[in-house]
Design a protein around this motif. Sequence first.
Motif, PDB file in Angstrom:
ATOM      1  N   MET B 111     -95.417 -25.438  47.990  1.00 26.27           N
ATOM      2  CA  MET B 111     -95.009 -25.115  49.351  1.00 26.27           C
ATOM      3  C   MET B 111     -94.764 -26.346  50.209  1.00 26.27           C
ATOM      4  SD  MET B 111     -94.689 -22.004  48.935  1.00 26.27           S
ATOM      5  CE  MET B 111     -94.355 -21.323  50.545  1.00 26.27           C
ATOM      6  N   LEU B 112     -94.448 -27.455  49.608  1.00 30.43           N
ATOM      7  CA  LEU B 112     -94.026 -28.617  50.393  1.00 30.43           C
ATOM      8  C   LEU B 112     -92.581 -28.930  50.023  1.00 30.43           C
ATOM      9  CD1 LEU B 112     -97.021 -31.132  50.390  1.00 30.43           C
ATOM     10  CD2 LEU B 112     -96.205 -29.715  52.269  1.00 30.43           C
ATOM     11  N   ARG B 113     -91.829 -29.382  51.026  1.00 32.00           N
ATOM     12  CA  ARG B 113     -90.430 -29.708  50.800  1.00 32.00           C
ATOM     13  C   ARG B 113     -90.312 -31.041  50.074  1.00 32.00           C
ATOM     14  NH1 ARG B 113     -88.186 -25.919  54.054  1.00 32.00           N
ATOM     15  NH2 ARG B 113     -89.465 -25.335  55.825  1.00 32.00           N
ATOM     16  N   VAL B 114     -89.170 -31.225  49.404  1.00 32.48           N
ATOM     17  CA  VAL B 114     -88.884 -32.479  48.709  1.00 32.48           C
ATOM     18  C   VAL B 114     -89.079 -33.657  49.663  1.00 32.48           C
ATOM     19  CG1 VAL B 114     -87.014 -33.813  47.679  1.00 32.48           C
ATOM     20  CG2 VAL B 114     -87.344 -31.413  47.034  1.00 32.48           C
ATOM     21  N   ARG B 115     -88.540 -33.513  50.881  1.00 35.16           N
ATOM     22  CA  ARG B 115     -88.640 -34.567  51.896  1.00 35.16           C
ATOM     23  C   ARG B 115     -90.102 -34.910  52.179  1.00 35.16           C
ATOM     24  NH1 ARG B 115     -85.103 -35.415  55.827  1.00 35.16           N
ATOM     25  NH2 ARG B 115     -84.095 -33.412  55.548  1.00 35.16           N
ATOM     26  N   GLU B 116     -90.926 -33.865  52.285  1.00 39.03           N
ATOM     27  CA  GLU B 116     -92.330 -34.069  52.642  1.00 39.03           C
ATOM     28  C   GLU B 116     -93.109 -34.738  51.509  1.00 39.03           C
ATOM     29  OE1 GLU B 116     -92.357 -30.175  55.587  1.00 39.03           O
ATOM     30  OE2 GLU B 116     -93.048 -29.978  53.535  1.00 39.03           O
ATOM     31  N   HIS B 117     -92.834 -34.304  50.285  1.00 39.59           N
ATOM     32  CA  HIS B 117     -93.490 -34.939  49.140  1.00 39.59           C
ATOM     33  C   HIS B 117     -93.196 -36.427  49.097  1.00 39.59           C
ATOM     34  CE1 HIS B 117     -95.506 -31.934  46.780  1.00 39.59           C
ATOM     35  NE2 HIS B 117     -94.494 -31.090  46.855  1.00 39.59           N
ATOM     36  N   ILE B 118     -91.926 -36.769  49.274  1.00 36.87           N
ATOM     37  CA  ILE B 118     -91.529 -38.178  49.176  1.00 36.87           C
ATOM     38  C   ILE B 118     -92.122 -38.979  50.337  1.00 36.87           C
ATOM     39  CG2 ILE B 118     -89.565 -39.761  49.216  1.00 36.87           C
ATOM     40  CD1 ILE B 118     -88.009 -37.547  47.695  1.00 36.87           C
ATOM     41  N   THR B 119     -92.061 -38.403  51.527  1.00 38.07           N
ATOM     42  CA  THR B 119     -92.624 -39.087  52.695  1.00 38.07           C
ATOM     43  C   THR B 119     -94.118 -39.355  52.487  1.00 38.07           C
ATOM     44  OG1 THR B 119     -91.037 -37.901  54.037  1.00 38.07           O
ATOM     45  CG2 THR B 119     -92.838 -38.980  55.205  1.00 38.07           C
ATOM     46  N   MET B 120     -94.801 -38.363  51.942  1.00 39.82           N
ATOM     47  CA  MET B 120     -96.243 -38.507  51.724  1.00 39.82           C
ATOM     48  C   MET B 120     -96.533 -39.637  50.736  1.00 39.82           C
ATOM     49  SD  MET B 120     -98.964 -35.492  51.075  1.00 39.82           S
ATOM     50  CE  MET B 120     -98.349 -34.892  49.543  1.00 39.82           C
ATOM     51  N   PHE B 121     -95.798 -39.696  49.635  1.00 38.69           N
ATOM     52  CA  PHE B 121     -96.040 -40.754  48.653  1.00 38.69           C
ATOM     53  C   PHE B 121     -95.673 -42.129  49.204  1.00 38.69           C
ATOM     54  CE2 PHE B 121     -97.434 -40.016  44.231  1.00 38.69           C
ATOM     55  CZ  PHE B 121     -97.880 -38.728  44.401  1.00 38.69           C
ATOM     56  N   ARG B 122     -94.678 -42.182  50.068  1.00 42.53           N
ATOM     57  CA  ARG B 122     -94.285 -43.482  50.625  1.00 42.53           C
ATOM     58  C   ARG B 122     -95.415 -44.083  51.463  1.00 42.53           C
ATOM     59  NH1 ARG B 122     -90.447 -43.957  54.133  1.00 42.53           N
ATOM     60  NH2 ARG B 122     -89.728 -46.010  53.516  1.00 42.53           N
ATOM     61  N   THR B 123     -96.243 -43.222  52.095  1.00 40.94           N
ATOM     62  CA  THR B 123     -97.317 -43.767  52.932  1.00 40.94           C
ATOM     63  C   THR B 123     -98.378 -44.517  52.117  1.00 40.94           C
ATOM     64  OG1 THR B 123     -98.649 -41.744  52.813  1.00 40.94           O
ATOM     65  CG2 THR B 123     -97.153 -41.939  54.690  1.00 40.94           C
ATOM     66  N   TYR B 124     -98.423 -44.285  50.802  1.00 43.06           N
ATOM     67  CA  TYR B 124     -99.468 -44.924  49.994  1.00 43.06           C
ATOM     68  C   TYR B 124     -99.218 -46.422  49.766  1.00 43.06           C
ATOM     69  CZ  TYR B 124    -100.398 -40.048  48.546  1.00 43.06           C
ATOM     70  OH  TYR B 124    -100.662 -38.714  48.520  1.00 43.06           O
ATOM     71  N   TYR B 125     -97.965 -46.852  49.980  1.00 47.51           N
ATOM     72  CA  TYR B 125     -97.590 -48.203  49.546  1.00 47.51           C
ATOM     73  C   TYR B 125     -97.289 -49.127  50.716  1.00 47.51           C
ATOM     74  CZ  TYR B 125     -97.113 -45.882  45.044  1.00 47.51           C
ATOM     75  OH  TYR B 125     -97.356 -45.170  43.907  1.00 47.51           O
ATOM     76  N   PRO B 126     -97.570 -50.416  50.536  1.00 46.51           N
ATOM     77  CA  PRO B 126     -97.331 -51.370  51.624  1.00 46.51           C
ATOM     78  C   PRO B 126     -95.847 -51.595  51.904  1.00 46.51           C
ATOM     79  CG  PRO B 126     -98.118 -52.495  49.650  1.00 46.51           C
ATOM     80  CD  PRO B 126     -98.217 -51.037  49.370  1.00 46.51           C
ATOM     81  N   MET B 129     -89.994 -48.006  48.920  1.00 49.42           N
ATOM     82  CA  MET B 129     -88.540 -48.015  48.832  1.00 49.42           C
ATOM     83  C   MET B 129     -87.988 -47.182  49.996  1.00 49.42           C
ATOM     84  SD  MET B 129     -86.197 -46.666  45.623  1.00 49.42           S
ATOM     85  CE  MET B 129     -86.503 -47.981  44.463  1.00 49.42           C
ATOM     86  N   PRO B 130     -86.884 -47.633  50.620  1.00 49.52           N
ATOM     87  CA  PRO B 130     -86.334 -46.847  51.733  1.00 49.52           C
ATOM     88  C   PRO B 130     -86.059 -45.405  51.288  1.00 49.52           C
ATOM     89  CG  PRO B 130     -85.251 -48.978  51.583  1.00 49.52           C
ATOM     90  CD  PRO B 130     -86.138 -48.865  50.380  1.00 49.52           C
ATOM     91  N   TYR B 131     -86.346 -44.483  52.197  1.00 51.63           N
ATOM     92  CA  TYR B 131     -86.246 -43.061  51.879  1.00 51.63           C
ATOM     93  C   TYR B 131     -84.869 -42.684  51.317  1.00 51.63           C
ATOM     94  CZ  TYR B 131     -86.023 -38.034  52.588  1.00 51.63           C
ATOM     95  OH  TYR B 131     -85.841 -36.696  52.392  1.00 51.63           O
ATOM     96  N   ALA B 132     -83.815 -43.129  52.006  1.00 52.47           N
ATOM     97  CA  ALA B 132     -82.466 -42.759  51.588  1.00 52.47           C
ATOM     98  C   ALA B 132     -82.154 -43.266  50.184  1.00 52.47           C
ATOM     99  CB  ALA B 132     -81.446 -43.313  52.581  1.00 52.47           C
ATOM    100  N   GLN B 133     -82.691 -44.436  49.871  1.00 55.59           N
ATOM    101  CA  GLN B 133     -82.451 -45.028  48.543  1.00 55.59           C
ATOM    102  C   GLN B 133     -83.125 -44.199  47.447  1.00 55.59           C
ATOM    103  OE1 GLN B 133     -83.502 -49.198  48.524  1.00 55.59           O
ATOM    104  NE2 GLN B 133     -83.142 -49.349  46.315  1.00 55.59           N
ATOM    105  N   ILE B 134     -84.314 -43.686  47.747  1.00 54.71           N
ATOM    106  CA  ILE B 134     -85.035 -42.852  46.770  1.00 54.71           C
ATOM    107  C   ILE B 134     -84.230 -41.585  46.494  1.00 54.71           C
ATOM    108  CG2 ILE B 134     -87.123 -41.496  46.343  1.00 54.71           C
ATOM    109  CD1 ILE B 134     -88.621 -43.405  48.202  1.00 54.71           C
ATOM    110  N   ILE B 135     -83.756 -40.941  47.573  1.00 52.59           N
ATOM    111  CA  ILE B 135     -82.999 -39.695  47.440  1.00 52.59           C
ATOM    112  C   ILE B 135     -81.755 -39.929  46.577  1.00 52.59           C
ATOM    113  CG2 ILE B 135     -81.564 -38.046  48.755  1.00 52.59           C
ATOM    114  CD1 ILE B 135     -84.501 -37.507  49.064  1.00 52.59           C
ATOM    115  N   LYS B 136     -81.096 -41.039  46.822  1.00 50.76           N
ATOM    116  CA  LYS B 136     -79.869 -41.340  46.090  1.00 50.76           C
ATOM    117  C   LYS B 136     -80.188 -41.625  44.619  1.00 50.76           C
ATOM    118  CE  LYS B 136     -75.778 -44.257  46.541  1.00 50.76           C
ATOM    119  NZ  LYS B 136     -76.052 -45.304  45.514  1.00 50.76           N
ATOM    120  N   ALA B 137     -81.223 -42.455  44.417  1.00 51.51           N
ATOM    121  CA  ALA B 137     -81.554 -42.852  43.047  1.00 51.51           C
ATOM    122  C   ALA B 137     -81.973 -41.661  42.198  1.00 51.51           C
ATOM    123  CB  ALA B 137     -82.675 -43.901  43.074  1.00 51.51           C
TER     124      ALA B 137
END
Lengths: 262, 328
Positions: B111-126, B129-137
Amino acid sequence: MSTATLPLTAPSTFEIFLSETRYEFLRMLRTRTYSLSVIGFPVMFYILFGLLLNRGEHIGGVAVSRYLLGGYSVFGAMGAALFGVGVGLAGDLSAGWLELKRSSPMPPLAYLLAKCCTAMAFGVIIVSILLTLGIAFGHARFSATEIASLLGLTLAFAIPFACMGLVVAMLVPMNSAPGVTNLIYLPMSFLGGLWLPIDMLPTFLKHFAPVLPTYHAGQLMFIALNAPAYGSALTHWLYLAGFSCVMLGIASLLFHRSEQKS
Amino acid sequence: MSAVLDITEPTATRTIPATRQPEVVASLTGVTKRYANGVLALDNLSLSLRRGEIVALLGPNGAGKSTAVKLMLGLSSPTSGLVRVFGADPRDPAARLRTGAMLQVGSAPLMLRVREHITMFRTYYPAPMPYAQIIKAAGLDGLEDRMFGQLSGGQKQRMLFALALAGNSDLIFLDEPTVGLDIEARRGLWTQIRALAALGKTVLLTTHYLEEADALAHRIIVVNQGRVVCEGTPAEVKSMGATGSLTPSPSATATRTIRCATTLPPTTLHALPGVTEIQVHAGLSTIITSKPEAALREMLALDTSLHSLEVIAPALEDAFLALTSKAQ
């Protein structure tokens, strides 16, 4: 053979905790099997027994609508914690999702606290609905202090039941976790005197009640609402603190044991 | 079973020159892992991953591939031996800041959106990778607002790949990344994996798809029963399987199977340069040789009526089967 080193510093645990909590809350809110049943059960019981079937009776000088509001608040806080933390964690474990999270730099504490705070938030939602119903339709009166302690106790009670949920998650596989949780949650509420006053239970059950954390949480709630209650607040708090520590200890023991196996 | 492959050229260009050995980013040294139930998953296994290379860990089920990955992610500790990731113990949270992983996950929260999953994982790292780049890759354009539970099997795999990228990590573990993907999606992911290596990232890939290891890896490590059976470039591994030798030799990499209709008798064929094996079946002769050019030149000169000629590079699958069955 040269080897690369580690120059980077981690983002703060607090920031990660905030984001985890936000998404955990959204996830649980959208998971209807959780949000509807966890909020629905105490609210439905309160409407039925506290409002519809209530003919203006009193329990020890306290209106039934007031007395039962206390009991169902504890019932709600327990459901939110047992299903949110216990069943939620069991699901994450079985799907391999927790393993992926653990392989990331996510601090485990942020994950656990996010689950616990989400359960607290659901507890507050439940109590707010009960209060609104009780004041609007049950002619129950609460002072500001009573409302504050009602909310405060609901938050606090999430902790012992969340710890208990951890133990359930470590012992029971995902597909039987909801069933087992119901087997704990419903009898414990009844036997702990959350649905009807402990004095109405048969004598042998009445003697059994103080073993249960629900009994102590319920008595604390009744004390706060100036309803008849047994024992001193201090012993109830001590029991709940001890219960939380024991559950946390068992859960961490089970977790380390399963980790060594993997 | 073998197939006609045109792998020689790309394999050669993918080979990292031995003279310029990049730094080691992760290693297992003499690692033994025995589970509590007595199963020996890894048996004195050593391997190392160098910066910028794609390494494929190849082996049958239960060979110890996933165990090796779990050790390097710090999800499990070795019974004996040393595990190092960026010079640190992988259980050290600091090491995890520089690794990303795609594991064989049954399900992410539905029940979490793709956007939310990625945003959440991005917070773990110093330095994520830019969000748009992840989506594209990961090829998730247009799917960002879908709940994980609404995604198809292939889309779910792509989102899990996106989570492995989220940290912009230097070392990425991909445990069976293309399971459930169709050919097109699989090739799309291969392109992305190659792009990661081009950025200087190290990729460790475990796979059941031999074709995948062949198409992607700079280096293949064949594992069986918790031990390294052999390692080398895809071409080397293939030739090791064909020649039965476990050490790569320059002549071995040239091994080819020649198939043709010829009137030359077996004795003559055996005498051709580099020939190790011949078979004659239904008028077709099959010759395995380590000097295919020289052998062919002689055959064509000796038999002007030679026809139906095929020259086949050994398929990785054959090599793989030969190597893993030999180890048993």
